[in-house]
Design a protein around this motif. Structure first.
Motif, PDB file in Angstrom:
ATOM      1  N   ASP A   4       7.248 -29.052  13.636  1.00  0.00           N
ATOM      2  CA  ASP A   4       6.900 -29.897  14.778  1.00  0.00           C
ATOM      3  C   ASP A   4       8.149 -30.316  15.545  1.00  0.00           C
ATOM      4  O   ASP A   4       8.165 -30.307  16.786  1.00  0.00           O
ATOM      5  N   ALA A   5       9.194 -30.692  14.803  1.00  0.00           N
ATOM      6  CA  ALA A   5      10.437 -31.095  15.462  1.00  0.00           C
ATOM      7  C   ALA A   5      11.049 -29.920  16.226  1.00  0.00           C
ATOM      8  O   ALA A   5      11.557 -30.088  17.350  1.00  0.00           O
ATOM      9  N   ALA A   6      10.999 -28.711  15.632  1.00  0.00           N
ATOM     10  CA  ALA A   6      11.549 -27.525  16.307  1.00  0.00           C
ATOM     11  C   ALA A   6      10.746 -27.205  17.565  1.00  0.00           C
ATOM     12  O   ALA A   6      11.314 -26.884  18.620  1.00  0.00           O
ATOM     13  N   ASN A   7       9.424 -27.308  17.499  1.00  0.00           N
ATOM     14  CA  ASN A   7       8.577 -27.052  18.670  1.00  0.00           C
ATOM     15  C   ASN A   7       8.857 -28.079  19.768  1.00  0.00           C
ATOM     16  O   ASN A   7       8.929 -27.739  20.960  1.00  0.00           O
ATOM     17  N   GLU A   8       9.005 -29.328  19.315  1.00  0.00           N
ATOM     18  CA  GLU A   8       9.292 -30.388  20.285  1.00  0.00           C
ATOM     19  C   GLU A   8      10.646 -30.143  20.950  1.00  0.00           C
ATOM     20  O   GLU A   8      10.777 -30.280  22.181  1.00  0.00           O
ATOM     21  N   ALA A   9      11.634 -29.755  20.151  1.00  0.00           N
ATOM     22  CA  ALA A   9      12.963 -29.468  20.710  1.00  0.00           C
ATOM     23  C   ALA A   9      12.898 -28.261  21.655  1.00  0.00           C
ATOM     24  O   ALA A   9      13.527 -28.254  22.735  1.00  0.00           O
ATOM     25  N   ALA A  10      12.143 -27.240  21.252  1.00  0.00           N
ATOM     26  CA  ALA A  10      12.009 -26.045  22.102  1.00  0.00           C
ATOM     27  C   ALA A  10      11.330 -26.408  23.416  1.00  0.00           C
ATOM     28  O   ALA A  10      11.727 -25.913  24.490  1.00  0.00           O
ATOM     29  N   ASP A  11      10.313 -27.273  23.338  1.00  0.00           N
ATOM     30  CA  ASP A  11       9.638 -27.711  24.565  1.00  0.00           C
ATOM     31  C   ASP A  11      10.604 -28.457  25.478  1.00  0.00           C
ATOM     32  O   ASP A  11      10.610 -28.257  26.705  1.00  0.00           O
ATOM     33  N   LYS A  12      11.428 -29.315  24.894  1.00  0.00           N
ATOM     34  CA  LYS A  12      12.399 -30.066  25.702  1.00  0.00           C
ATOM     35  C   LYS A  12      13.421 -29.128  26.323  1.00  0.00           C
ATOM     36  O   LYS A  12      13.815 -29.290  27.484  1.00  0.00           O
ATOM     37  N   VAL A  13      13.871 -28.131  25.524  1.00  0.00           N
ATOM     38  CA  VAL A  13      14.841 -27.159  26.059  1.00  0.00           C
ATOM     39  C   VAL A  13      14.191 -26.368  27.196  1.00  0.00           C
ATOM     40  O   VAL A  13      14.819 -26.137  28.239  1.00  0.00           O
ATOM     41  N   ALA A  14      12.947 -25.968  27.010  1.00  0.00           N
ATOM     42  CA  ALA A  14      12.259 -25.198  28.056  1.00  0.00           C
ATOM     43  C   ALA A  14      12.081 -26.058  29.300  1.00  0.00           C
ATOM     44  O   ALA A  14      12.244 -25.575  30.441  1.00  0.00           O
ATOM     45  N   GLN A  15      11.768 -27.320  29.104  1.00  0.00           N
ATOM     46  CA  GLN A  15      11.597 -28.226  30.242  1.00  0.00           C
ATOM     47  C   GLN A  15      12.925 -28.393  30.981  1.00  0.00           C
ATOM     48  O   GLN A  15      12.961 -28.358  32.210  1.00  0.00           O
ATOM     49  N   LYS A  16      14.001 -28.569  30.223  1.00  0.00           N
ATOM     50  CA  LYS A  16      15.323 -28.711  30.853  1.00  0.00           C
ATOM     51  C   LYS A  16      15.698 -27.419  31.560  1.00  0.00           C
ATOM     52  O   LYS A  16      16.274 -27.445  32.666  1.00  0.00           O
ATOM     53  N   ALA A  17      15.399 -26.293  30.937  1.00  0.00           N
ATOM     54  CA  ALA A  17      15.719 -25.000  31.559  1.00  0.00           C
ATOM     55  C   ALA A  17      14.960 -24.846  32.879  1.00  0.00           C
ATOM     56  O   ALA A  17      15.500 -24.370  33.878  1.00  0.00           O
ATOM     57  N   ALA A  18      13.697 -25.293  32.862  1.00  0.00           N
ATOM     58  CA  ALA A  18      12.900 -25.204  34.086  1.00  0.00           C
ATOM     59  C   ALA A  18      13.479 -26.127  35.151  1.00  0.00           C
ATOM     60  O   ALA A  18      13.542 -25.764  36.339  1.00  0.00           O
ATOM     61  N   GLU A  19      13.934 -27.297  34.753  1.00  0.00           N
ATOM     62  CA  GLU A  19      14.533 -28.235  35.708  1.00  0.00           C
ATOM     63  C   GLU A  19      15.813 -27.664  36.275  1.00  0.00           C
ATOM     64  O   GLU A  19      16.079 -27.756  37.485  1.00  0.00           O
ATOM     65  N   VAL A  20      16.634 -27.063  35.389  1.00  0.00           N
ATOM     66  CA  VAL A  20      17.886 -26.473  35.845  1.00  0.00           C
ATOM     67  C   VAL A  20      17.603 -25.299  36.785  1.00  0.00           C
ATOM     68  O   VAL A  20      18.259 -25.156  37.832  1.00  0.00           O
ATOM     69  N   GLU A  21      16.641 -24.477  36.469  1.00  0.00           N
ATOM     70  CA  GLU A  21      16.305 -23.356  37.300  1.00  0.00           C
ATOM     71  C   GLU A  21      15.806 -23.836  38.674  1.00  0.00           C
ATOM     72  O   GLU A  21      16.152 -23.248  39.719  1.00  0.00           O
ATOM     73  N   LYS A  22      15.031 -24.885  38.661  1.00  0.00           N
ATOM     74  CA  LYS A  22      14.503 -25.461  39.871  1.00  0.00           C
ATOM     75  C   LYS A  22      15.654 -25.984  40.731  1.00  0.00           C
ATOM     76  O   LYS A  22      15.671 -25.795  41.946  1.00  0.00           O
ATOM     77  N   GLU A  23      16.605 -26.644  40.114  1.00  0.00           N
ATOM     78  CA  GLU A  23      17.764 -27.179  40.823  1.00  0.00           C
ATOM     79  C   GLU A  23      18.600 -26.052  41.383  1.00  0.00           C
ATOM     80  O   GLU A  23      19.156 -26.167  42.483  1.00  0.00           O
ATOM     81  N   VAL A  24      18.752 -24.997  40.630  1.00  0.00           N
ATOM     82  CA  VAL A  24      19.589 -23.869  41.073  1.00  0.00           C
ATOM     83  C   VAL A  24      18.919 -23.183  42.281  1.00  0.00           C
ATOM     84  O   VAL A  24      19.592 -22.784  43.230  1.00  0.00           O
ATOM     85  N   LYS A  25      17.631 -23.085  42.326  1.00  0.00           N
ATOM     86  CA  LYS A  25      16.919 -22.435  43.421  1.00  0.00           C
ATOM     87  C   LYS A  25      16.941 -23.288  44.660  1.00  0.00           C
ATOM     88  O   LYS A  25      16.922 -22.773  45.770  1.00  0.00           O
ATOM     89  N   HIS A  26      17.051 -24.530  44.634  1.00  0.00           N
ATOM     90  CA  HIS A  26      17.025 -25.392  45.808  1.00  0.00           C
ATOM     91  C   HIS A  26      18.388 -25.666  46.230  1.00  0.00           C
ATOM     92  O   HIS A  26      19.265 -25.921  46.553  1.00  0.00           O
TER      93      HIS A  26
END
Length: 123
Positions: free
Chosen positions: A101-123
């Motif tokens: 559960d902790a690994a899934n939660e961490a992976a979700d947070k990493v994916a969310q941060k990656a999506a935020e970073v990707e979003k920032e890079v595109k704008h």
């Protein structure tokens, strides 16, 4: 003189006869006493045999009871080990689930941060 010798021999023979009877009586009495002593010894040996038999039976009963107690203790110990093993398995499963559960939660947070970073890079 012949009469004296013959008289002496008669007295000697008579005393020997009395002596032999006395010895025979004593031998008979000693034989009877020995028989009674042997009979008494036989009874005592018979009694001792019974006591030994009872002691042997008591020892066998005690050994059987000790064996049964040892078997029960071994069964209890095996049951305790089995329970402890099951508790360990359950704890390991719970810990594994917590880590997952902790690994899934961490992976979700990493994916969310990656999506935020990707979003920032595109704008």
């Amino acid at each position: 003189m012949k009469k004296v010798i013959l008289g002496s021999l008669a007295i000697l023979a008579l005393s020997m006869s009395v002596s032999c009877r006395d010895a025979s009586d004593k031998a008979k009495s000693a034989t009877e006493e020995a028989g009674a002593a042997l009979e008494n010894a036989g009874e005592e040996l018979k009694e001792a045999g019974k006591e030994l038999e009872e002691a042997g039976e008591g020892a066998m009963d005690a050994a059987k009871e000790a064996s049964e107690n040892a078997m029960e203790a071994a069964e209890d110990a095996a049951e305790s080990v089995k329970k402890a093993g099951q508790d360990g398995v359950d704890a390991a499963k719970k810990a594994g689930n917590d880590v997952k559960d902790a690994a899934n939660e961490a992976a979700d947070k990493v994916a969310q941060k990656a999506a935020e970073v990707e979003k920032e890079v595109k704008h």
